[in-house]
Enzyme design. Structure first.
Site, PDB file in Angstrom:
ATOM      1  N   ARG A 102       0.813  -1.240   0.000  1.00 18.97           N
ATOM      2  CA  ARG A 102       0.000   0.000   0.000  1.00 18.97           C
ATOM      3  C   ARG A 102       0.835   1.274   0.000  1.00 18.97           C
ATOM      4  NH1 ARG A 102      -3.219  -2.639   3.929  1.00 18.97           N
ATOM      5  NH2 ARG A 102      -4.818  -3.845   2.870  1.00 18.97           N
ATOM      6  N   LYS A 147       1.638  11.386 -11.515  1.00 18.67           N
ATOM      7  CA  LYS A 147       0.802  10.404 -12.210  1.00 18.67           C
ATOM      8  C   LYS A 147       1.693   9.224 -12.562  1.00 18.67           C
ATOM      9  CE  LYS A 147      -2.403  13.351 -14.770  1.00 18.67           C
ATOM     10  NZ  LYS A 147      -2.768  13.760 -16.131  1.00 18.67           N
ATOM     11  N   GLU A 157       7.449  17.546 -25.736  1.00 17.35           N
ATOM     12  CA  GLU A 157       6.829  17.989 -24.472  1.00 17.35           C
ATOM     13  C   GLU A 157       7.280  19.419 -24.123  1.00 17.35           C
ATOM     14  OE1 GLU A 157       4.406  16.541 -23.049  1.00 17.35           O
ATOM     15  OE2 GLU A 157       4.539  14.388 -23.447  1.00 17.35           O
ATOM     16  N   LYS A 207       5.991  22.668 -15.159  1.00 17.72           N
ATOM     17  CA  LYS A 207       5.123  21.526 -14.859  1.00 17.72           C
ATOM     18  C   LYS A 207       4.828  21.425 -13.367  1.00 17.72           C
ATOM     19  CE  LYS A 207       3.738  16.975 -15.516  1.00 17.72           C
ATOM     20  NZ  LYS A 207       3.866  15.712 -16.196  1.00 17.72           N
ATOM     21  N   GLU A 249      -6.117  17.341 -11.222  1.00 22.42           N
ATOM     22  CA  GLU A 249      -6.600  17.646 -12.572  1.00 22.42           C
ATOM     23  C   GLU A 249      -8.083  18.007 -12.637  1.00 22.42           C
ATOM     24  OE1 GLU A 249      -4.437  15.533 -15.675  1.00 22.42           O
ATOM     25  OE2 GLU A 249      -6.285  15.482 -16.819  1.00 22.42           O
ATOM     26  N   ARG A 306      -4.367  21.786 -14.673  1.00 19.50           N
ATOM     27  CA  ARG A 306      -3.506  20.638 -15.028  1.00 19.50           C
ATOM     28  C   ARG A 306      -3.928  19.997 -16.347  1.00 19.50           C
ATOM     29  NH1 ARG A 306      -0.821  15.736 -11.453  1.00 19.50           N
ATOM     30  NH2 ARG A 306       0.383  15.012 -13.219  1.00 19.50           N
ATOM     31  N   ASN A 318      -2.352  18.241 -21.102  1.00 20.93           N
ATOM     32  CA  ASN A 318      -2.750  17.215 -22.063  1.00 20.93           C
ATOM     33  C   ASN A 318      -2.820  17.748 -23.493  1.00 20.93           C
ATOM     34  OD1 ASN A 318      -3.233  15.049 -20.171  1.00 20.93           O
ATOM     35  ND2 ASN A 318      -4.934  16.279 -19.429  1.00 20.93           N
ATOM     36  N   HIS A 325      -2.411  15.498 -26.475  1.00 14.42           N
ATOM     37  CA  HIS A 325      -2.374  14.116 -26.005  1.00 14.42           C
ATOM     38  C   HIS A 325      -3.640  13.313 -26.312  1.00 14.42           C
ATOM     39  CE1 HIS A 325       1.274  15.406 -24.122  1.00 14.42           C
ATOM     40  NE2 HIS A 325       1.455  14.255 -23.513  1.00 14.42           N
ATOM     41  N   HIS A 329      -2.344  10.137 -27.896  1.00 15.12           N
ATOM     42  CA  HIS A 329      -2.354   8.811 -27.261  1.00 15.12           C
ATOM     43  C   HIS A 329      -3.028   7.769 -28.155  1.00 15.12           C
ATOM     44  CE1 HIS A 329      -1.599  10.046 -22.802  1.00 15.12           C
ATOM     45  NE2 HIS A 329      -0.484   9.848 -23.481  1.00 15.12           N
ATOM     46  N   HIS A 372       6.113   8.576 -28.402  1.00 13.88           N
ATOM     47  CA  HIS A 372       5.150   9.460 -27.746  1.00 13.88           C
ATOM     48  C   HIS A 372       5.242  10.891 -28.293  1.00 13.88           C
ATOM     49  CE1 HIS A 372       2.610  11.015 -24.569  1.00 13.88           C
ATOM     50  NE2 HIS A 372       3.534  11.909 -24.273  1.00 13.88           N
TER      51      HIS A 372
HETATM   52  N1  GLY Z   1       4.201  11.501 -13.998  1.00 12.79           N
HETATM   53  C1  GLY Z   1       3.792  12.386 -14.993  1.00 12.79           C
HETATM   54  C2  GLY Z   1       2.705  13.293 -14.573  1.00 12.79           C
HETATM   55  O1  GLY Z   1       2.325  13.304 -13.419  1.00 12.79           O
HETATM   56  O2  GLY Z   1       2.180  14.047 -15.379  1.00 12.79           O
END
Ligand code: GLY
Length: 339
Positions: free
Chosen positions: A108, A130, A172, A214, A224, A228, A232, A235, A239, A249
């Site tokens: 956990r 993320k 990016e 970032k 998000e 945030r 994207n 993306h 994606h 990517h």
């Molecule tokens: N680990 C990439 C993000 O949080 O956007």
């Protein structure tokens, strides 16, 4: 060496610029630390891994899947890793995503950090918390948001980074410029990839600037709900293209950014499409491609930014100023099929 601390809702991330595995010894005891890397990074930097428990994974997005997570968890159990173990992802975006995910679910949750080794991981994947894995044709379908305790930036690892990976990462960087930083966009227009590859100070400054863009966006909106989402940009289509075609990517989101500029012109009067296309091409990224639009739309439908029959699409008001606009799935389909 410069250190910055970013506080998030449940944890802080220490960002160390100008350090690397040698600095890791100061913050993590090798006896209780496990490094996770891939074969390419391990072979390019074997000496740096000496004295560290290391799990070496096969390289590539194809391995960012549950089976790899299961294998890492089994290895951690064999190593008798416990809640005090620190996991450190040393590699590109696949490695940081898997390491963050395993660290979030093993017992956990363990402390974890990153040493990103590609431009893309430095400016994007390592920052923001993320993490996760792909499921079949769907990118990043499963994952959590959990912040790394530290990120160490060692620019010397870039000496062995192939040209195509530089291009991949610059997609990016161009994205950040488009949504948040017109001055950086101007600098990218004025300079070249060759310049950034050959001037250590220039790439250091550029990476730091992108990390700060970032980290600040994520700090304001970690889960998000608002700003945030801008990250994207490119993306949603990107994606879907990435899982259907043999694209990196950065290449996929580059085409995605061009389409988002086209939508921006239609939806909110954006007039600077050609400048964005020129910069993408200047950094050797594809701005256009022919592809099976219906097939790609069928994948795009499952994007995490869809809410029932509408998609929250990231558009540009002008270079340096992104915005999110809701577009109906029907309208989006029409615009994509006609593009
Ligand atoms: N680990 C990439 C993000 O949080 O956007």
């Amino acid at each position: 060496m410069e250190k910055r601390i970013f506080r998030f809702s449940a944890a802080s991330t220490e960002i160390h610029f100008g350090s690397g595995i040698s600095h890791l010894r100061k913050i993590a005891d090798p006896k209780f630390t496990v490094l996770i890397t891939d074969e390419n990074v391990y072979h390019a930097h074997t000496r740096r891994f000496r004295g560290w428990n290391t799990i070496v994974l096969k390289a590539g997005e194809a391995y960012k899947v549950q089976a790899t997570v299961d294998a890492v968890v089994e290895t951690l159990i064999e190593m008798e890793a416990d809640r005090k173990t620190i996991l450190v992802g040393v590699g590109g975006g696949v490695i940081t995503d898997i390491t963050g995910y395993v660290a979030s679910v093993y017992m956990r949750g363990l402390r974890f950090g990153f040493i990103p080794t590609s431009i893309l991981a430095m400016v994007d994947a390592a920052v923001g918390g993320k993490n996760g894995i792909d499921v079949g044709e769907y990118k990043n379908m499963v994952g959590t948001i959990r912040q790394p305790a530290f990120i160490l930036y060692d620019m010397t690892v870039l000496n062995s980074l192939p040209q195509v990976e530089w291009e991949n990462g610059f997609a990016e960087i161009i994205k950040h410029a488009c949504i948040k930083d017109a001055a950086m966009f101007n600098a990218l227009e004025a300079n070249t990839l060759k310049y950034y590859r050959s001037k250590r100070r220039a790439i250091e400054e550029l990476v730091q600037r992108n990390v700060l863009i970032k980290a600040k966006v994520v700090q304001k909106d970690e889960f998000e709900k608002g700003d945030r989402r801008l990250l994207n940009f490119g993306h949603t289509l990107g994606h879907a293209l990435e899982t259907q075609y043999e694209l990196l990517h950065g290449q996929a989101i580059s085409i995605g950014m061009t389409f988002a500029c086209h939508l921006s012109a239609k939806q909110c009067g954006f007039t600077q499409n050609q400048r964005v296309v020129n910069v993408l091409e200047k950094y050797n990224l594809p701005a256009y491609a022919s592809f099976n639009k219906q097939k790609v739309f069928d994948i795009l439908k499952m994007d995490k930014k869809r809410e029932r029959k509408e998609m929250n699409y990231v558009l540009l008001e002008k270079i340096g100023k992104g915005m999110v606009k809701t577009i109906s799935m029907n309208d989006l389909q029409k615009k994509l099929l006609l593009w």
